[in-house]
Structures are given as C-alpha cells and as structure tokens.
Design a protein around this motif. Structure first.
Motif, short mmCIF file in Angstrom:
data_model
loop_
_atom_site.label_atom_id
_atom_site.label_comp_id
_atom_site.label_asym_id
_atom_site.label_seq_id
_atom_site.Cartn_x
_atom_site.Cartn_y
_atom_site.Cartn_z
N UNK A 37 0.83 -1.21 0.00
CA UNK A 37 0.00 0.00 0.00
C UNK A 37 0.86 1.25 0.00
N UNK A 38 1.92 1.25 0.81
CA UNK A 38 2.80 2.42 0.86
C UNK A 38 3.49 2.63 -0.48
N UNK A 39 3.98 1.56 -1.09
CA UNK A 39 4.64 1.66 -2.39
C UNK A 39 3.68 2.20 -3.44
N UNK A 40 2.47 1.67 -3.48
CA UNK A 40 1.49 2.11 -4.45
C UNK A 40 1.13 3.58 -4.25
N UNK A 41 1.09 4.01 -3.00
CA UNK A 41 0.67 5.38 -2.69
C UNK A 41 1.73 6.40 -3.08
N UNK A 42 2.99 6.10 -2.84
CA UNK A 42 4.05 7.11 -3.00
C UNK A 42 4.71 7.06 -4.38
N UNK A 95 -6.02 9.93 -4.73
CA UNK A 95 -4.95 9.99 -3.73
C UNK A 95 -5.54 9.99 -2.31
N UNK A 96 -6.66 10.68 -2.13
CA UNK A 96 -7.31 10.70 -0.81
C UNK A 96 -7.78 9.31 -0.42
N UNK A 97 -8.44 8.61 -1.33
CA UNK A 97 -8.97 7.29 -1.00
C UNK A 97 -7.85 6.28 -0.77
N UNK A 98 -6.84 6.28 -1.65
CA UNK A 98 -5.75 5.33 -1.49
C UNK A 98 -4.93 5.65 -0.24
N UNK A 99 -4.72 6.95 0.02
CA UNK A 99 -4.00 7.34 1.23
C UNK A 99 -4.73 6.94 2.50
N UNK A 100 -6.05 7.11 2.50
CA UNK A 100 -6.84 6.70 3.66
C UNK A 100 -6.79 5.19 3.84
N UNK A 101 -6.85 4.45 2.72
CA UNK A 101 -6.73 2.99 2.80
C UNK A 101 -5.39 2.59 3.39
N UNK A 102 -4.33 3.28 2.98
CA UNK A 102 -3.00 2.98 3.52
C UNK A 102 -2.96 3.22 5.03
N UNK A 103 -3.57 4.32 5.48
CA UNK A 103 -3.60 4.61 6.91
C UNK A 103 -4.38 3.55 7.68
N UNK A 104 -5.46 3.05 7.10
CA UNK A 104 -6.24 2.01 7.76
C UNK A 104 -5.43 0.72 7.89
N UNK A 105 -4.68 0.40 6.85
CA UNK A 105 -3.86 -0.81 6.91
C UNK A 105 -2.75 -0.66 7.95
N UNK A 106 -2.13 0.52 7.99
CA UNK A 106 -1.10 0.77 9.00
C UNK A 106 -1.70 0.73 10.40
N UNK A 107 -2.94 1.21 10.53
CA UNK A 107 -3.62 1.14 11.83
C UNK A 107 -3.85 -0.31 12.24
#
Length: 217
Positions: A37-42, A95-107
């Motif tokens: 998720x982080x790789x895809x986001x950045x 970017x907002x949706x994918x970034x929020x998804x990344x934060x949920x996974x990190x959570x």
C-alpha cells in the motif's frame, strides 16, 4: 483408547496451536500488504509512456514526471505537499482514497499490539473491519483515477487520443497494478481475520481442565 476428557484436551491443544500458526501467517501477510500500500501510494508509476508515446513521462497519484526536450531527462512536478500542482481533480480524489486505505492498513498493524491487552477474537475482528474498509477505499481510488486521464499533461504524454478511461499510447504502471492486487489482498486478509476471530470465540477457556476419571478423587 483415550477417554473423552483426554481426547478433548488433545484436540484443544492442537486447535490452539494451529490457530496461532495461522494467526502469525496472517500478521506477516498484513505487514506485506501494508508495504504494498505504501509503495502504491508514493510511487509515481500508475501510468507511463511506451515506445509509441509522443513524449516520455509517468504519473502517480500526486506526483508526475514529464520529459524535457532541453535536458533530455524527466522533470518531476507535484507531490503530496503540493496538491495544487496535481494535474486532475480525479487524481486528488484517488490519492485521498488510497492514502486513507493505507492509513487504515497501517492502523491494523498497530492494532496487533492489542493482542497483549485484549482478547484475540476482538483484535482479529477490529483488524478485519479495517482491512475490509481499506479494500473498499482502494476500489474507489482505482476506479476514480482513470477519470483524470483527460488532463492536458497526460494527453501531452499519451497522445491526443487520450481521454477519460482511455489511456491512448501509454500503459498502466506497476503502482496501479499493486493497488489492484492490494484490493484482493485486503479482501482475503479481512476474510481470514473474521474466520480467526470467530474461531477464537469458540476456543475452550484457558483454564480448561478435563473432568476426573470415574473413581478418581
């Protein structure tokens, strides 16, 4: 032959051992999913040029790089700290949706520490809902992103025939494919977490003790 009490105790021990092994595997896969998720986001490689493209370049969620005729290299623009330079509103929304998804996974990764304080069933179920929500957000991000392919910068790289949901002479990059793969990963991990949580609810208590045999004190 083993009596019922001994058989139940052996079954319980084996059941707990297998559940813990699967739980460890789930935690490792969750960590791998978070990295994806982080790789895809950045990474700015959601779409990019091909041999047929009129200009070199590649695009991510917020950052993009275009070929420069003078330097014969790529000049990058935009970024998550400079949202005003993002070529399209669709890219910003994705970017907002994918970034929020990344934060949920990190959570969900942080929630793994709750195994020391809460019941395993509760932790699994919380993580399952977080991963399921992440999957839904990734779906939205991947569906909305092509709506921005009609941006002038994208058409400059991919050709005049490029339009919304039509990529012209460019191709999908590895970051986009990772995001799509992440959807499947999140759904599988959330399903596995729900199964593990329900199984934990059915486990016998830790203080399980077999009933004494007939005639035993």
């Amino acid at each position: 032959m083993l009596d019922v009490s001994n058989a139940a105790e052996i079954y319980h021990t084996s059941y707990v051992r297998n559940a813990r092994a699967i739980g460890v595997l789930w935690a490792v896969l969750t960590l791998c999913f978070a990295v994806l998720c982080v790789v895809s986001f950045v990474q700015p490689f959601w779409i990019g040029d091909t041999d047929r493209s009129p200009q070199a370049g590649h695009f991510g969620l917020a950052r993009y790089c275009l070929g420069d005729a003078v330097t014969q290299g790529l000049v990058c623009h935009g970024g998550f700290l400079d949202f005003s330079s993002v070529p399209s509103g669709a890219f910003k929304t994705a970017a907002f949706f994918v970034g929020t998804a990344m934060l949920l996974v990190l959570t969900s990764l942080v929630c793994l520490s709750l195994f020391f304080f809460c019941t395993a069933a509760a932790v699994y179920k919380v993580c399952a809902w977080l991963q399921l929500a992440a999957a839904a957000l990734l779906v939205l991000g991947c569906m909305i992103y092509p709506d921005g392919w009609d941006a002038p910068q994208v058409q400059q790289t991919c050709g005049a025939g490029t339009d919304k949901y039509h990529l012209g002479q460019c191709s999908v990059g590895y970051a986009y494919l990772i995001a799509i793969l992440g959807i499947l990963d999140a759904m599988v991990l959330s399903l596995l977490a729900f199964v593990l949580g329900n199984r934990q609810d059915r486990l016998l208590p830790e203080d399980f003790e077999p009933e004494p045999r007939d005639g035993a004190v």
